[in-house]
Design a protein around this motif. Structure first.
Motif, PDB file in Angstrom:
ATOM      1  N   VAL A   1       0.702  -1.137   0.089  1.00  0.00           N
ATOM      2  CA  VAL A   1      -0.132  -0.044   0.135  1.00  0.00           C
ATOM      3  C   VAL A   1       0.758   1.121   0.014  1.00  0.00           C
ATOM      4  N   LYS A   2       2.013   1.254   1.042  1.00  0.00           N
ATOM      5  CA  LYS A   2       2.612   2.271   0.855  1.00  0.00           C
ATOM      6  C   LYS A   2       3.394   2.680  -0.444  1.00  0.00           C
ATOM      7  N   LYS A   3       3.799   1.408  -1.047  1.00  0.00           N
ATOM      8  CA  LYS A   3       4.481   1.520  -2.393  1.00  0.00           C
ATOM      9  C   LYS A   3       3.408   2.200  -3.553  1.00  0.00           C
ATOM     10  N   SER A   4       2.117   1.836  -3.479  1.00  0.00           N
ATOM     11  CA  SER A   4       1.227   2.060  -4.306  1.00  0.00           C
ATOM     12  C   SER A   4       0.637   3.448  -4.388  1.00  0.00           C
ATOM     13  N   ILE A   5       0.380   3.948  -3.178  1.00  0.00           N
ATOM     14  CA  ILE A   5      -0.327   5.209  -2.918  1.00  0.00           C
ATOM     15  C   ILE A   5       0.633   6.218  -2.468  1.00  0.00           C
ATOM     16  N   HIS A   6       2.043   6.024  -2.112  1.00  0.00           N
ATOM     17  CA  HIS A   6       3.013   6.813  -1.722  1.00  0.00           C
ATOM     18  C   HIS A   6       2.658   7.343  -0.336  1.00  0.00           C
ATOM     19  N   ASP A   7       2.199   6.904   0.429  1.00  0.00           N
ATOM     20  CA  ASP A   7       1.432   7.214   1.577  1.00  0.00           C
ATOM     21  C   ASP A   7       1.143   6.045   2.607  1.00  0.00           C
ATOM     22  N   THR A   8       1.137   6.211   3.827  1.00  0.00           N
ATOM     23  CA  THR A   8       0.800   5.066   4.946  1.00  0.00           C
ATOM     24  C   THR A   8      -0.851   4.731   4.839  1.00  0.00           C
ATOM     25  N   PRO A   9      -1.114   3.424   5.176  1.00  0.00           N
ATOM     26  CA  PRO A   9      -2.435   3.189   5.490  1.00  0.00           C
ATOM     27  C   PRO A   9      -2.747   3.240   6.916  1.00  0.00           C
ATOM     28  N   VAL A  10      -3.901   3.097   7.302  1.00  0.00           N
ATOM     29  CA  VAL A  10      -4.179   2.920   8.761  1.00  0.00           C
ATOM     30  C   VAL A  10      -4.221   1.609   8.920  1.00  0.00           C
ATOM     31  N   LEU A  11      -3.650   1.082  10.004  1.00  0.00           N
ATOM     32  CA  LEU A  11      -3.537  -0.347  10.293  1.00  0.00           C
ATOM     33  C   LEU A  11      -4.555  -0.632  11.632  1.00  0.00           C
ATOM     34  N   LEU A  12      -5.397  -1.716  11.641  1.00  0.00           N
ATOM     35  CA  LEU A  12      -6.305  -2.083  12.458  1.00  0.00           C
ATOM     36  C   LEU A  12      -5.798  -3.399  13.027  1.00  0.00           C
ATOM     37  N   LEU A  13      -5.451  -3.583  14.303  1.00  0.00           N
ATOM     38  CA  LEU A  13      -5.139  -4.859  14.924  1.00  0.00           C
ATOM     39  C   LEU A  13      -6.198  -5.397  16.041  1.00  0.00           C
ATOM     40  N   ASP A  14      -7.095  -6.114  15.785  1.00  0.00           N
ATOM     41  CA  ASP A  14      -7.968  -6.486  16.365  1.00  0.00           C
ATOM     42  C   ASP A  14      -7.742  -7.690  17.222  1.00  0.00           C
ATOM     43  N   ASP A  15      -7.311  -7.565  18.551  1.00  0.00           N
ATOM     44  CA  ASP A  15      -6.974  -8.586  19.426  1.00  0.00           C
ATOM     45  C   ASP A  15      -5.892  -9.621  18.893  1.00  0.00           C
ATOM     46  N   VAL A  16      -5.200  -9.045  17.982  1.00  0.00           N
ATOM     47  CA  VAL A  16      -4.103 -10.280  17.507  1.00  0.00           C
ATOM     48  C   VAL A  16      -3.058 -10.378  18.115  1.00  0.00           C
ATOM     49  N   LEU A  17      -2.504  -9.493  19.083  1.00  0.00           N
ATOM     50  CA  LEU A  17      -1.526  -9.680  19.596  1.00  0.00           C
ATOM     51  C   LEU A  17      -1.308 -10.641  20.661  1.00  0.00           C
ATOM     52  N   SER A  18      -2.650 -11.040  21.096  1.00  0.00           N
ATOM     53  CA  SER A  18      -2.721 -12.166  22.173  1.00  0.00           C
ATOM     54  C   SER A  18      -2.412 -13.599  21.445  1.00  0.00           C
ATOM     55  N   GLU A  19      -2.709 -13.597  20.017  1.00  0.00           N
ATOM     56  CA  GLU A  19      -2.511 -14.773  19.283  1.00  0.00           C
ATOM     57  C   GLU A  19      -0.961 -15.062  18.939  1.00  0.00           C
ATOM     58  N   LEU A  20      -0.164 -13.942  19.231  1.00  0.00           N
ATOM     59  CA  LEU A  20       1.208 -14.262  18.621  1.00  0.00           C
ATOM     60  C   LEU A  20       2.178 -14.281  19.817  1.00  0.00           C
ATOM     61  N   ASP A  21       3.323 -15.001  19.524  1.00  0.00           N
ATOM     62  CA  ASP A  21       4.265 -14.952  20.831  1.00  0.00           C
ATOM     63  C   ASP A  21       4.982 -13.829  20.828  1.00  0.00           C
ATOM     64  N   SER A  22       5.833 -13.861  21.852  1.00  0.00           N
ATOM     65  CA  SER A  22       6.536 -12.437  22.051  1.00  0.00           C
ATOM     66  C   SER A  22       7.431 -11.949  20.656  1.00  0.00           C
ATOM     67  N   GLY A  23       8.103 -13.068  20.155  1.00  0.00           N
ATOM     68  CA  GLY A  23       9.111 -12.676  19.149  1.00  0.00           C
ATOM     69  C   GLY A  23       8.099 -11.844  18.004  1.00  0.00           C
ATOM     70  N   ARG A  24       7.077 -12.801  17.434  1.00  0.00           N
ATOM     71  CA  ARG A  24       6.360 -12.144  16.349  1.00  0.00           C
ATOM     72  C   ARG A  24       5.583 -10.855  16.887  1.00  0.00           C
TER      73      ARG A  24
END
Length: 363
Positions: free
Chosen positions: A293-316
């Motif tokens: 997205v950054k490359k295509s629009i030359h801007d940053t998107p808005v990122l929505l993280l819905d309770d995803v961190l609890s599903e990842l280990d500390s490294g990820r």
């Protein structure tokens, strides 16, 4: 690109809500079923006109009400946009940009680019092909208005062709009109297939390095587009399937049956990969989506993280959060312990309780 504020009225469990967002990391914490995800969903609707869950408009309206409103203020390239979404129970939604109504939902795409990441996305690789097609379509529709138009036309024609196939049971003479529908379906289908192939090629250029880094240089991920039919063979295969289609009253070939595969060192991880490999690959895919997205629009998107961190280990977790420091992020979680303990950047915090979001001044 940032969301400055979100205002809700009768949306999901919110009677009214008005929140001002920081251009950095915004955290929404609280117990389950309090309305955290609903705030992220409203942002997603503002960018794409639809729910990330696939919910119908009437299902997003507060129980007992006939209408819902979402007003999102967006800052993009030093310009301000006001996006108004008016959801109605028994009619098509109304959309306005800077108070000017727009006729087609597609006119909204591209004003607010959203990347949504939920626990369900971690299962993108092992789940069915419809979810992978949806991933392709949602991202391409935000980046490419021609693709959006082609996909909308293809889907309309597909529905009409399938209805025609059913109608021929009682009116056999309608079969003579099938070549006209086939010609139009082929025209749009060919463009969709070619654009999807190009998109996967663009993603591969980015995902390879990201996945190699996350896996500690141990794995090389390759995405492969698996079209149901090649673009230059679509018309011919549609003709060959005519008898079968008439028998089952549905179109059996075309990009509505496409898929994509994921291999690591030549092994199809959809079938033979561990859960860890599948989840790491899904994370790599989402991070690649952000970069594309950054490359295509030359801007940053808005990122929505819905309770995803609890599903990842500390490294990820660490890898994900260290790679999104330059974009506006909205994160939902049940508690703040992990953020405080790991000293992650926190710019604004909201406690969500029973359809209310209160900004906290101290953590």
């Amino acid at each position: 690109m940032t969301i400055k504020s979100i205002e809700l009225q009768n949306f999901r469990n919110y009677e009214t809500l008005h929140i001002a967002l920081n251009q950095g990391t915004n955290i929404f914490f609280g117990d389950n079923a309090q309305g955290k995800t609903n705030i992220l969903e409203s942002a997603y609707v503002s960018g794409t006109t639809r729910s990330h869950k696939g919910s119908k408009d009437k299902d997003m309206i507060r129980f007992g009400e006939q209408e819902a409103h979402i007003r999102t203020m967006v800052n993009k390239n030093e310009q301000e946009f006001q996006i108004d979404i008016h959801l109605k129970k028994n009619r098509a939604k109304g959309i306005a940009v800077n108070r000017v109504p727009i006729k087609k939902a597609g006119e909204l795409f591209g004003i607010l680019n959203i990347v949504f990441f939920s626990p369900e996305d971690l299962n993108l690789i092992k789940n069915g092909p419809s979810e992978r097609r949806r991933f392709l379509d949602m991202e391409l529709c935000q980046l490419d208005k021609i693709y959006l138009s082609d996909l909308a036309n293809y889907n309309k024609l597909l529905m009409r062709r399938n209805k025609l196939l059913k109608d021929t049971i009682f009116r056999p003479e309608l079969r003579d009109t099938l070549p006209v529908w086939d010609m139009q379906l082929t025209e749009y289908g060919v463009r969709i297939i070619r654009r999807r192939k190009e998109f996967i090629r663009e993603l591969n250029e980015i995902v390879h390095g990201i996945h190699k880094h996350i896996s500690g240089n141990r794995e090389e991920l390759l995405l492969t587009y698996d079209p149901d039919v090649e673009a230059d063979m679509f018309a011919e295969e549609l003709k060959k399937a005519k008898e079968k289609d008439e028998k089952y009253c549905q179109t059996s070939v075309g990009p509505h049956r496409d898929d994509m595969s994921f291999t690591i060192q030549g092994v199809d991880i959809r079938k033979y990969g561990s859960q860890g490999q599948q989840r790491t690959s899904a994370l790599s895919l989402k991070l690649s989506e952000i970069e594309l997205v950054k490359k295509s629009i030359h801007d940053t998107p808005v990122l929505l993280l819905d309770d995803v961190l609890s599903e990842l280990d500390s490294g990820r977790q660490n890898y994900l959060l260290s790679n999104i420091h330059d974009i506006q992020t909205m994160i939902t979680c049940t508690g703040l312990d992990e953020f405080v303990k790991n000293r992650f950047q926190i710019d604004r915090v909201f406690e969500v309780t029973n359809g209310q979001a209160e900004q906290k001044t101290e953590i």
